[in-house]
Design a protein around this motif. Structure first.
Motif, PDB file in Angstrom:
ATOM      1  N   PHE A 112      49.627  24.031  49.273  1.00  0.00           N
ATOM      2  CA  PHE A 112      50.010  24.766  48.077  1.00  0.00           C
ATOM      3  C   PHE A 112      49.310  24.198  46.846  1.00  0.00           C
ATOM      4  CE2 PHE A 112      52.957  24.790  44.386  1.00  0.00           C
ATOM      5  CZ  PHE A 112      52.945  26.142  44.114  1.00  0.00           C
ATOM      6  N   SER A 113      49.267  22.883  46.722  1.00  0.00           N
ATOM      7  CA  SER A 113      48.635  22.243  45.563  1.00  0.00           C
ATOM      8  C   SER A 113      47.150  22.555  45.508  1.00  0.00           C
ATOM      9  CB  SER A 113      48.865  20.728  45.608  1.00  0.00           C
ATOM     10  OG  SER A 113      50.250  20.426  45.551  1.00  0.00           O
ATOM     11  N   ARG A 114      46.490  22.514  46.672  1.00  0.00           N
ATOM     12  CA  ARG A 114      45.068  22.859  46.705  1.00  0.00           C
ATOM     13  C   ARG A 114      44.859  24.333  46.352  1.00  0.00           C
ATOM     14  NH1 ARG A 114      42.574  21.373  52.191  1.00  0.00           N
ATOM     15  NH2 ARG A 114      44.713  21.340  53.007  1.00  0.00           N
ATOM     16  N   GLY A 115      45.811  25.183  46.766  1.00  0.00           N
ATOM     17  CA  GLY A 115      45.723  26.594  46.409  1.00  0.00           C
ATOM     18  C   GLY A 115      45.858  26.816  44.918  1.00  0.00           C
ATOM     19  N   LEU A 116      46.796  26.104  44.280  1.00  0.00           N
ATOM     20  CA  LEU A 116      46.949  26.218  42.827  1.00  0.00           C
ATOM     21  C   LEU A 116      45.675  25.800  42.107  1.00  0.00           C
ATOM     22  CD1 LEU A 116      50.493  24.935  41.753  1.00  0.00           C
ATOM     23  CD2 LEU A 116      49.657  27.283  41.910  1.00  0.00           C
ATOM     24  N   ALA A 117      45.092  24.702  42.557  1.00  0.00           N
ATOM     25  CA  ALA A 117      43.861  24.218  41.931  1.00  0.00           C
ATOM     26  C   ALA A 117      42.734  25.237  42.077  1.00  0.00           C
ATOM     27  CB  ALA A 117      43.459  22.875  42.535  1.00  0.00           C
ATOM     28  N   ALA A 118      42.624  25.841  43.267  1.00  0.00           N
ATOM     29  CA  ALA A 118      41.585  26.839  43.493  1.00  0.00           C
ATOM     30  C   ALA A 118      41.804  28.071  42.626  1.00  0.00           C
ATOM     31  CB  ALA A 118      41.553  27.234  44.972  1.00  0.00           C
ATOM     32  N   ALA A 119      43.071  28.491  42.480  1.00  0.00           N
ATOM     33  CA  ALA A 119      43.384  29.664  41.656  1.00  0.00           C
ATOM     34  C   ALA A 119      43.060  29.408  40.190  1.00  0.00           C
ATOM     35  CB  ALA A 119      44.853  30.035  41.821  1.00  0.00           C
ATOM     36  N   LYS A 120      43.354  28.202  39.728  1.00  0.00           N
ATOM     37  CA  LYS A 120      43.044  27.870  38.342  1.00  0.00           C
ATOM     38  C   LYS A 120      41.546  27.828  38.111  1.00  0.00           C
ATOM     39  CE  LYS A 120      43.954  24.521  34.673  1.00  0.00           C
ATOM     40  NZ  LYS A 120      44.673  23.277  34.286  1.00  0.00           N
ATOM     41  N   GLU A 121      40.822  27.236  39.044  1.00  0.00           N
ATOM     42  CA  GLU A 121      39.369  27.145  38.919  1.00  0.00           C
ATOM     43  C   GLU A 121      38.731  28.531  38.884  1.00  0.00           C
ATOM     44  OE1 GLU A 121      35.507  25.168  41.240  1.00  0.00           O
ATOM     45  OE2 GLU A 121      37.543  24.922  42.035  1.00  0.00           O
ATOM     46  N   ALA A 122      39.282  29.464  39.666  1.00  0.00           N
ATOM     47  CA  ALA A 122      38.748  30.828  39.713  1.00  0.00           C
ATOM     48  C   ALA A 122      39.323  31.703  38.610  1.00  0.00           C
ATOM     49  CB  ALA A 122      39.035  31.454  41.071  1.00  0.00           C
ATOM     50  N   ASP A 123      40.222  31.157  37.784  1.00  0.00           N
ATOM     51  CA  ASP A 123      40.850  31.892  36.687  1.00  0.00           C
ATOM     52  C   ASP A 123      41.543  33.151  37.183  1.00  0.00           C
ATOM     53  OD1 ASP A 123      41.570  32.276  34.009  1.00  0.00           O
ATOM     54  OD2 ASP A 123      39.827  33.554  33.609  1.00  0.00           O
ATOM     55  N   LEU A 124      42.276  33.028  38.285  1.00  0.00           N
ATOM     56  CA  LEU A 124      42.996  34.160  38.834  1.00  0.00           C
ATOM     57  C   LEU A 124      44.287  34.399  38.055  1.00  0.00           C
ATOM     58  CD1 LEU A 124      42.580  33.492  42.675  1.00  0.00           C
ATOM     59  CD2 LEU A 124      41.281  35.062  41.235  1.00  0.00           C
ATOM     60  N   PRO A 125      44.735  35.642  37.980  1.00  0.00           N
ATOM     61  CA  PRO A 125      45.936  35.984  37.194  1.00  0.00           C
ATOM     62  C   PRO A 125      47.227  35.610  37.927  1.00  0.00           C
ATOM     63  CG  PRO A 125      45.062  37.957  38.215  1.00  0.00           C
ATOM     64  CD  PRO A 125      44.096  36.847  38.550  1.00  0.00           C
ATOM     65  N   VAL A 126      47.550  34.335  37.926  1.00  0.00           N
ATOM     66  CA  VAL A 126      48.679  33.804  38.691  1.00  0.00           C
ATOM     67  C   VAL A 126      49.961  33.812  37.858  1.00  0.00           C
ATOM     68  CG1 VAL A 126      49.622  31.704  39.744  1.00  0.00           C
ATOM     69  CG2 VAL A 126      47.253  32.380  40.203  1.00  0.00           C
ATOM     70  N   ARG A 127      51.055  34.160  38.499  1.00  0.00           N
ATOM     71  CA  ARG A 127      52.391  33.963  37.949  1.00  0.00           C
ATOM     72  C   ARG A 127      53.212  33.242  39.006  1.00  0.00           C
ATOM     73  NH1 ARG A 127      56.004  39.073  36.554  1.00  0.00           N
ATOM     74  NH2 ARG A 127      56.179  39.101  38.823  1.00  0.00           N
TER      75      ARG A 127
ATOM     76  N   HIS B 171      49.359  23.726  34.816  1.00  0.00           N
ATOM     77  CA  HIS B 171      48.286  24.603  35.302  1.00  0.00           C
ATOM     78  C   HIS B 171      48.029  25.775  34.362  1.00  0.00           C
ATOM     79  CE1 HIS B 171      48.917  22.437  39.103  1.00  0.00           C
ATOM     80  NE2 HIS B 171      47.749  22.895  39.481  1.00  0.00           N
ATOM     81  N   GLY B 172      48.901  25.952  33.373  1.00  0.00           N
ATOM     82  CA  GLY B 172      48.727  27.066  32.444  1.00  0.00           C
ATOM     83  C   GLY B 172      49.162  28.408  32.996  1.00  0.00           C
ATOM     84  N   PHE B 173      50.068  28.391  34.008  1.00  0.00           N
ATOM     85  CA  PHE B 173      50.520  29.628  34.618  1.00  0.00           C
ATOM     86  C   PHE B 173      51.909  30.003  34.097  1.00  0.00           C
ATOM     87  CE2 PHE B 173      47.979  28.227  38.566  1.00  0.00           C
ATOM     88  CZ  PHE B 173      46.827  28.839  38.085  1.00  0.00           C
ATOM     89  N   PRO B 174      52.133  31.274  33.742  1.00  0.00           N
ATOM     90  CA  PRO B 174      53.493  31.698  33.376  1.00  0.00           C
ATOM     91  C   PRO B 174      54.406  31.584  34.577  1.00  0.00           C
ATOM     92  CG  PRO B 174      52.051  33.602  33.641  1.00  0.00           C
ATOM     93  CD  PRO B 174      51.171  32.385  33.709  1.00  0.00           C
ATOM     94  N   HIS B 175      55.719  31.407  34.321  1.00  0.00           N
ATOM     95  CA  HIS B 175      56.641  31.219  35.428  1.00  0.00           C
ATOM     96  C   HIS B 175      57.994  31.838  35.128  1.00  0.00           C
ATOM     97  CE1 HIS B 175      57.635  27.834  32.745  1.00  0.00           C
ATOM     98  NE2 HIS B 175      58.857  27.940  33.234  1.00  0.00           N
TER      99      HIS B 175
END
Length: 370
Positions: free
Chosen positions: A205-220, A243-247
Motif C-alpha cells: 500500500f505504501s509503495r502504491g501511495l508513493a507511485a500515485a503521488k509521483e504520477a500525480d494521480l487524482p487520489v482520494r 502525501h497531499g491527498f484529500p481524505h
C-alpha cells in the motif's frame, strides 16, 4: 485516443477531459453542432477551441473534430452514472467487508466488453469500477481502457496494493482516471496488516501511495476506522496530509449484502457517527449498479430483484425505475411507521440491518419506541 468527450448529462450537455475534475457546460445547440461536425469530418469550431484553450490550456484549433473529441449520442434510457463490481475477489481479508464471502468469479472478457457497451448505450458518463479489489482482476486493464474509449469518465475504488506495479501505473498514466479512491486501514505495518489479515499489505500500500503521488494521480483516501485501528486515526490523517491527498473518515460499518451481521462487531463504538435523515436518492432512475455477473440492481445495497443484462440487454433497464420505487416502500419491520420521512437509512439498507438482527438503534433513530 480522443482527448475530449462531449456528452449528454441529464438535461445538460458537457465537454469533459478524461482525468480532469472539471468540465464545460455547453448549450444543446452547440452540442448538436458538435454532433454534426463529428459525423461529417468537420473542423473544431472556434468557440470550442477558445473554450478548451482557456479551460485546459490545450490547442485544438484547426483540428478535425473527430480526431480530438468523441461526441456521445443522446440515450433514451436516462442513466448517467453506474458502478460496476468487476470481481468480488480480493487480496485482503478485512473483517468489516460488506461483501461477505469474496469469490473470484464473474463473466468472460468478451461479456465484460459487452456490458460496457450496454452501459454506454444506457447513457452512462461516470463509471465507478470497484470490487473486491478491481486491480487484481485479470481483465481490468482491458476493460478500463475500453471504458475510456467508449467515452466514460472512469473512477476506480481500490485498496492500492497494486498501484506500484508498472502495468497499473503505466495504464493510469496513459488513461488517467477521473478519481482513484483508496482505502486506508492503518498507519503502521502491524495495524494495517492486522486489519487486512494480509502480511506485507502495508508495504505494498505504501509503495502504491508513493507511485500515485509521483504520477500525480487524482487520489482520494477513505480512512476506514474499526475497533482495531481507531488508535491510529491521527496518524492515518497525517499520512494523507503528508502525501497531499484529500481524505474522508468512515466509522459506521454495514451488514453484508446478504444481511450478515459479521461486520458490525468490528465497529469502534466510541467513533460511530450520527446518521442524518435519508432524503431520497436517484438509485434505479439515473444510476444503477452491476455485479460481477452483469446483473443490474438499483445500487450496491438494494440488489434484489436484479436484471440480467447479458440476457435482456439495455432494454432490461427500463424496468429498473419501477424496481427502485418498490424497494423504497416502508415494509417488513418498518410497516406502519408514521415517522419514515425522517429515517436514517433507505429501506434496502434498513432491511439488511433487520436481517442481521442488529439493534434497532443502529439504523433507526426512533428505537425508543415512541
Amino acid at each position: 485516443m480522443h482527448p475530449l468527450i462531449a456528452a449528454p448529462f441529464l438535461s445538460d450537455r458537457l465537454v469533459l477531459l478524461p482525468g480532469s475534475g472539471q468540465g464545460l457546460k455547453i448549450s444543446p445547440l452547440h452540442f448538436a453542432e458538435l454532433h454534426h461536425r463529428a459525423a461529417n469530418d468537420g473542423l473544431v469550431p472556434d468557440w470550442l477551441s477558445s473554450a478548451v484553450s482557456r479551460h485546459w490550456a490545450a490547442d485544438i484549433s484547426g483540428c478535425t473534430l473527430r480526431d480530438v473529441m468523441l461526441v456521445r449520442d443522446v440515450s433514451p434510457y436516462g442513466y448517467v452514472r453506474a458502478s460496476w463490481e468487476i470481481d468480488k475477489g480480493c487480496d485482503y481479508d478485512c473483517p468489516h467487508c460488506y461483501l461477505g464471502q469474496k469469490k473470484f468469479e464473474g463473466i468472460s472478457a468478451k461479456h465484460k466488453l459487452r456490458l460496457l457497451k450496454i452501459m454506454r448505450d444506457a447513457g452512462v458518463v461516470w463509471l465507478q469500477i470497484t470490487g473486491g479489489e478491481p486491480l487484481i482482476d485479470r481483465h481490468f486493464p482491458l476493460v478500463y481502457q475500453a471504458a475510456h474509449e467508449l467515452g466514460m469518465m472512469v473512477a476506480v475504488s481500490s485498496n492500492g496494493s497494486q498501484l506500484h506495479k508498472p502495468l497499473i501505473r503505466d495504464l493510469f498514466t496513459r488513461h488517467r482516471p477521473y478519481r482513484l479512491t483508496l482505502s486506508v486501514y492503518g498507519a503502521t505495518a502491524d495495524t494495517y496488516d492486522g486489519f487486512t489479515r494480509n502480511r506485507g499489505a502495508f508495504d505494498r500500500f505504501s509503495r502504491g501511495l508513493a507511485a500515485a503521488k509521483e504520477a500525480d494521480l487524482p487520489v482520494r483516501l477513505n480512512i476506514i476506522v474499526g475497533e482495531h485501528n481507531a488508535h491510529e486515526i491521527p496518524a492515518m490523517k497525517a499520512l494523507a496530509e503528508d502525501h497531499g491527498f484529500p481524505h474522508q473518515v468512515y466509522t459506521n460499518m454495514s451488514p453484508t449484502i446478504d444481511g450478515g451481521a459479521e461486520p458490525l462487531p468490528t465497529q469502534a463504538a466510541d467513533y460511530l457517527r450520527k446518521r442524518f435523515p435519508f432524503t431520497g436518492c436517484n438509485a434505479g432512475h439515473t444510476f444503477f449498479h452491476a455485479d460481477p455477473f452483469a446483473r443490474a440492481s438499483i445500487c450496491k445495497v438494494g440488489r434484489d430483484p436484479q436484471i440480467d443484462l447479458m440476457t435482456e440487454g439495455v432494454e432490461g433497464l427500463r424496468r429498473l425505475g419501477g424496481i427502485a420505487d418498490s424497494l423504497q416502500l416502508r415494509t417488513g419491520g418498518c410497516s406502519g411507521c408514521q415517522l419514515s420521512g425522517t429515517c436514517w437509512t433507505c429501506r434496502p439498507l434498513a432491511k439488511l440491518y433487520q436481517e442481521a438482527k442488529a439493534p434497532r438503534k443502529t439504523y433507526c433513530q426512533h428505537s425508543d419506541g415512541r
